[in-house]
Design an enzyme around this catalytic site. Structure first.
Site, PDB file in Angstrom:
ATOM      1  N   ASP A 375       0.794  -1.221   0.000  1.00 46.46           N
ATOM      2  CA  ASP A 375       0.000   0.000   0.000  1.00 46.46           C
ATOM      3  C   ASP A 375       0.829   1.275   0.000  1.00 46.46           C
ATOM      4  OD1 ASP A 375      -2.517  -1.193  -0.157  1.00 46.46           O
ATOM      5  OD2 ASP A 375      -2.524  -1.623   1.981  1.00 46.46           O
ATOM      6  N   TYR A 460     -10.042  -1.201   1.479  1.00 49.13           N
ATOM      7  CA  TYR A 460      -9.822  -1.269   2.919  1.00 49.13           C
ATOM      8  C   TYR A 460      -9.598   0.113   3.521  1.00 49.13           C
ATOM      9  CZ  TYR A 460      -9.974  -6.076   4.473  1.00 49.13           C
ATOM     10  OH  TYR A 460     -10.422  -7.311   4.865  1.00 49.13           O
ATOM     11  N   LEU A 663      20.147   1.511  18.128  1.00 46.67           N
ATOM     12  CA  LEU A 663      19.381   0.365  17.642  1.00 46.67           C
ATOM     13  C   LEU A 663      18.038   0.781  17.058  1.00 46.67           C
ATOM     14  CD1 LEU A 663      19.965  -2.218  20.526  1.00 46.67           C
ATOM     15  CD2 LEU A 663      21.319  -1.846  18.448  1.00 46.67           C
ATOM     16  N   HIS A 673      -7.189 -13.161   7.517  1.00 48.13           N
ATOM     17  CA  HIS A 673      -8.613 -12.812   7.457  1.00 48.13           C
ATOM     18  C   HIS A 673      -9.291 -13.719   6.434  1.00 48.13           C
ATOM     19  CE1 HIS A 673     -11.870  -9.453   6.858  1.00 48.13           C
ATOM     20  NE2 HIS A 673     -12.350 -10.565   7.381  1.00 48.13           N
TER      21      HIS A 673
END
Length: 761
Positions: A375, A460, A663, A673
């Site tokens: 996306d 979505y 770090l 799903h």
């Protein structure tokens, strides 16, 4: 005068008295619960957070103007640029190097130069390519330099560019032209001439580097409803790789389990009577995907508001709240990002940002089975639209506008696309009722500051939350809602999902989200420490005759990156902490613990030729040594060429030492799903949320929330009715007054461009 009239007059009289009481309660020096005042809060930032700020619209305009005048190549506005043109694809802020920023924030160094990153698609070149330029200083640019090779190790091939809105529009025109070749078939299957069908893109686009072949799935579209649940069984493969749009063509056609060479061939077989058709009637307004209310409004739901105004402050790109402070922004591609996250003045994270979102589908139709949406390529931040008061966020939340420049020469605004609010979880953060030795009660409400954005990525909708607690804990959540994607139900379709409509297969899919947490716990350096429990068998020391299975802690400090890369599906130590060189009062390293709440599905197998582009999904958690040249785990260019990924996260893990270094924790979240009937009309956020928590672990000498002014202590019967012990309980009369609500207005539909294809970059 009848009884009904008397009752009406009585109600009116009571309403008048109630209004007068509210007015009287809101007068005076002390603010009442009816007022909405913002208390003064100390903020010593002095504009330092602006070093992280997203570009202003004025800065974007200046960058575009500078490039048009100084780049030396003709530039076409991306909104109308053909593949054979040069255009500015996007302009975003170029965040300075971390060392430079920290010298400015902590060491009194100079403010870093304000710069932009401009992405250009250069199609009108002997060797078409994608080039990225750093442009600065802002607000008045005087220089630019090509950073493409420095960032990616070479030129970025032109075929990797994301599909633009103009390219989709040209594909739309081609699809409409081709559908006119099958009028009889369309009338028989769909009661359509093709003009009312919506097409949904699949991705990636082919099987090897250089391909630009995309499957498009057709759905019946009814205005005001979700077409994603109404597939008609027709899908087409479009070759749109040529720079000359006139050479684009359909390579293949699929209908109800069968493949055809062209739309004409499909029409011919239907006309000859050799192609059975499943007739799909035009859906009515009350179709599968309708979200229109099915009942009249009832009594209002509970309303969240602050009795004396917000206890947080939003100033430019900075938020402060009860010891917390952070800078926020929105990447047009990767979405929400936070910088310089501090609690009680101490930096915990330099950066906390969403990196990528993956949706990987299964189906027995070509479009569904080939879909792996990355996306970031579509624009997680770009498609974070205006939020709806009282639904997406509390009605009285603070709403923030965001601006972006993508596929146009002028910036655009997503009004009220971020919200900030304080959330009452209706749960104690901590509490105890004592019924032994002495009687008392102590407790603290669990409230949190929330920063939220919601991205609509085709079907979505993803809700992105960042929560900040009085205990010093920070939580990140991702919630999935919106519409499931679907395929036409045929053959053994239920091997890949569940039937959710007359001809609709809700296709199974994986959701994966990737986050970057650049930790500076107690400053730098940091160490990763793992702890877990084992049983040791010992004899009881008081008799020596019996054995006891005694839990014992086993601690370790991974020294290298390979030891700190925890594969998906493998065992993750139950305690993962990031320790500083400092110690608390009790002699322990001041640390923050990472807790992950996720149940991701299986990653792609290593044999997959796509896997390297998604290789961040191999790991639940990977901890690496921070490098300026490893800013992001994915790339917008990976979607259309996953076979030769521009950024392969697996290359970040090269066994460098991580002990006592700066770090970065790279965190994967996700879930499987399998759509079911209750995903209609669309998916609920209940049960589709994942996240992680960073919480103090010996970082303090005690829980910092012990200092919260919201604490409640009842010292036995003498405090059972006292206002001083529990002030909230004494605001009953004032609480009957409703807060002032600003008039509702929603502008999220402005500037939308609708076509056969849904909005996509």
């Amino acid at each position: 005068m009848n009884v009904k009239t008397v009752l009406i007059l009585l109600v009116l009289a009571l309403a008048t008295i109630f209004a007068l009481v509210c007015v009287l309660l809101t007068r005076g020096r002390a603010p009442s619960i009816c007022q909405h005042q913002r208390p003064e809060q100390e903020d010593t930032d002095d504009g330092q957070s602006l070093v992280f700020a997203d570009l202003s619209p004025e800065e974007m305009v200046q960058v575009v103007r500078y490039l048009q005048e100084n780049l030396g190549v003709p530039l076409v506005d991306a909104s109308r640029a053909l593949p054979s043109d040069n255009c500015i694809s996007s302009v975003d802020v170029q965040v300075p190097a971390k060392a430079e920023v920290l010298r400015f924030l902590d060491g009194g160094g100079p403010r870093p130069a304000r710069e932009a990153l401009a992405v250009l698609y250069l199609g009108n070149q002997p060797d078409p390519n994608i080039t990225e330029y750093v442009v600065g200083p802002l607000p008045t640019p005087t220089y630019h330099w090509d950073v493409t090779v420095q960032k990616y190790g070479g030129k970025v091939p032109y075929h990797r560019r994301p599909v633009t809105a103009k390219e989709y529009a040209d594909i739309d025109a081609l699809l409409r032209q081709e559908l006119r070749r099958a009028p009889r078939f369309l009338d028989a299957c769909c009661e359509s001439d093709g003009s009312d069908l919506a097409a949904l893109t699949a991705a990636p686009r082919g099987f090897q580097s250089g391909d630009r072949d995309t499957w498009f799935v057709f759905f019946q579209a009814v205005p005001g409803t979700g077409f994603f649940l109404s597939p008609v069984g027709l899908e087409v493969l479009v070759d749109h790789g040529d720079l000359d749009v006139s050479r684009w063509r359909l390579r293949q056609v699929f209908y109800n389990g069968r493949y055809f060479a062209s739309v004409g061939a499909l029409e011919a077989e239907f006309t000859a009577g050799s192609l059975p058709v499943v007739r799909i009637e035009k859906p009515a307004a009350a179709t599968l995907g309708s979200m229109r209310p099915q009942r009249p409004p009832g009594p209002p739901a509970p309303l969240s508001y602050e009795p004396q105004g917000p206890r947080y402050r939003v100033h430019r790109n900075r938020v402060t709240f009860q010891g917390w402070s952070f800078a926020f922004g929105m990447s047009p591609s990767s979405g929400p990002r936070l910088f310089d996250v501090r609690f009680r003045g101490e930096r915990l994270l330099y950066e906390l940002s969403l990196q990528e979102a993956l949706a990987l589908y299964g189906s027995n139709c070509p479009g569904g089975m080939s879909t792996r949406y990355l996306d970031g390529s579509f624009g997680i931040g770009r498609f974070a639209y205006e939020l709806v008061r009282g639904v997406d966020c509390p009605y009285l939340a603070a709403y923030v506008d965001r601006h972006y420049l993508a596929e146009a020469d002028a910036p655009r605004a997503n009004r009220a696309s971020l919200c900030v609010f304080e959330h009452d979880a209706a749960l104690p953060l901590r509490r105890h009722f004592s019924d032994a030795h002495s009687a008392y009660y102590g407790g603290l409400r669990r409230t949190a500051l929330v920063l939220r954005a919601v991205s609509t990525l085709i079907n979505y909708d993803y809700v992105w939350d960042f929560l900040f607690y009085a205990s010093g804990a920070l939580e990140v959540r991702a919630h999935a809602t919106g519409y499931i994607s679907s395929s036409f139900l045929h053959g053994r379709g239920t091997d890949y999902g569940n039937r959710v409509g007359p001809h609709t297969l809700g296709t199974m899919h994986l959701h994966h989200f990737h986050y970057k947490a650049d930790l500076d716990v107690g400053g730098q350096p940091n160490w990763l420490e793992t702890q877990d429990m084992e049983y040791e068998l010992v004899r009881d020391p008081w008799s020596g005759r019996h054995t006891v299975e005694r839990p014992v802690l086993r601690k370790a400090r991974p020294q290298r990156e390979d030891e700190a890369a925890f594969p998906l599906g493998g065992r993750l130590p139950r305690y993962l902490t990031f320790a500083s060189a400092q110690r608390n009062r009790w002699g322990h390293p001041r640390s923050y613990r990472l807790q992950i709440a996720s149940s991701p599905g299986e990653p792609l197998p290593p044999s997959s030729r796509l896997e390297r582009a998604l290789s961040w999904g191999r790991y639940q958690l990977a901890v690496t040594r921070r490098k300026e040249e490893e800013p992001a785990s994915s790339s917008v260019y990976n979607q259309n060429d996953p076979w030769t990924p521009t950024v392969a996260f697996a290359d970040f893990i090269d066994n460098e030492t991580i002990a006592g270094e700066d770090l970065v924790a790279w965190i994967s979240l996700g879930f499987l799903h399998v759509p079911h009937a209750e995903d209609v009309p669309n998916t609920a956020t209940v049960g589709t949320s994942v996240g992680f928590i960073l919480r103090p672990y010996n970082y303090f000498d005690k829980d910092p929330s012990a200092d919260s002014p919201d604490s409640v202590y009842l010292g036995g019967e003498r405090d059972a009715g006292g206002c001083s012990a529990h002030p909230l309980g004494c605001s009953t009369a004032a609480a009957a007054c409703a807060p002032h609500l600003p008039p509702f207005r929603y502008g999220g539909f402005l500037n939308l461009s609708l076509s056969m294809l849904p909005p996509q970059p």
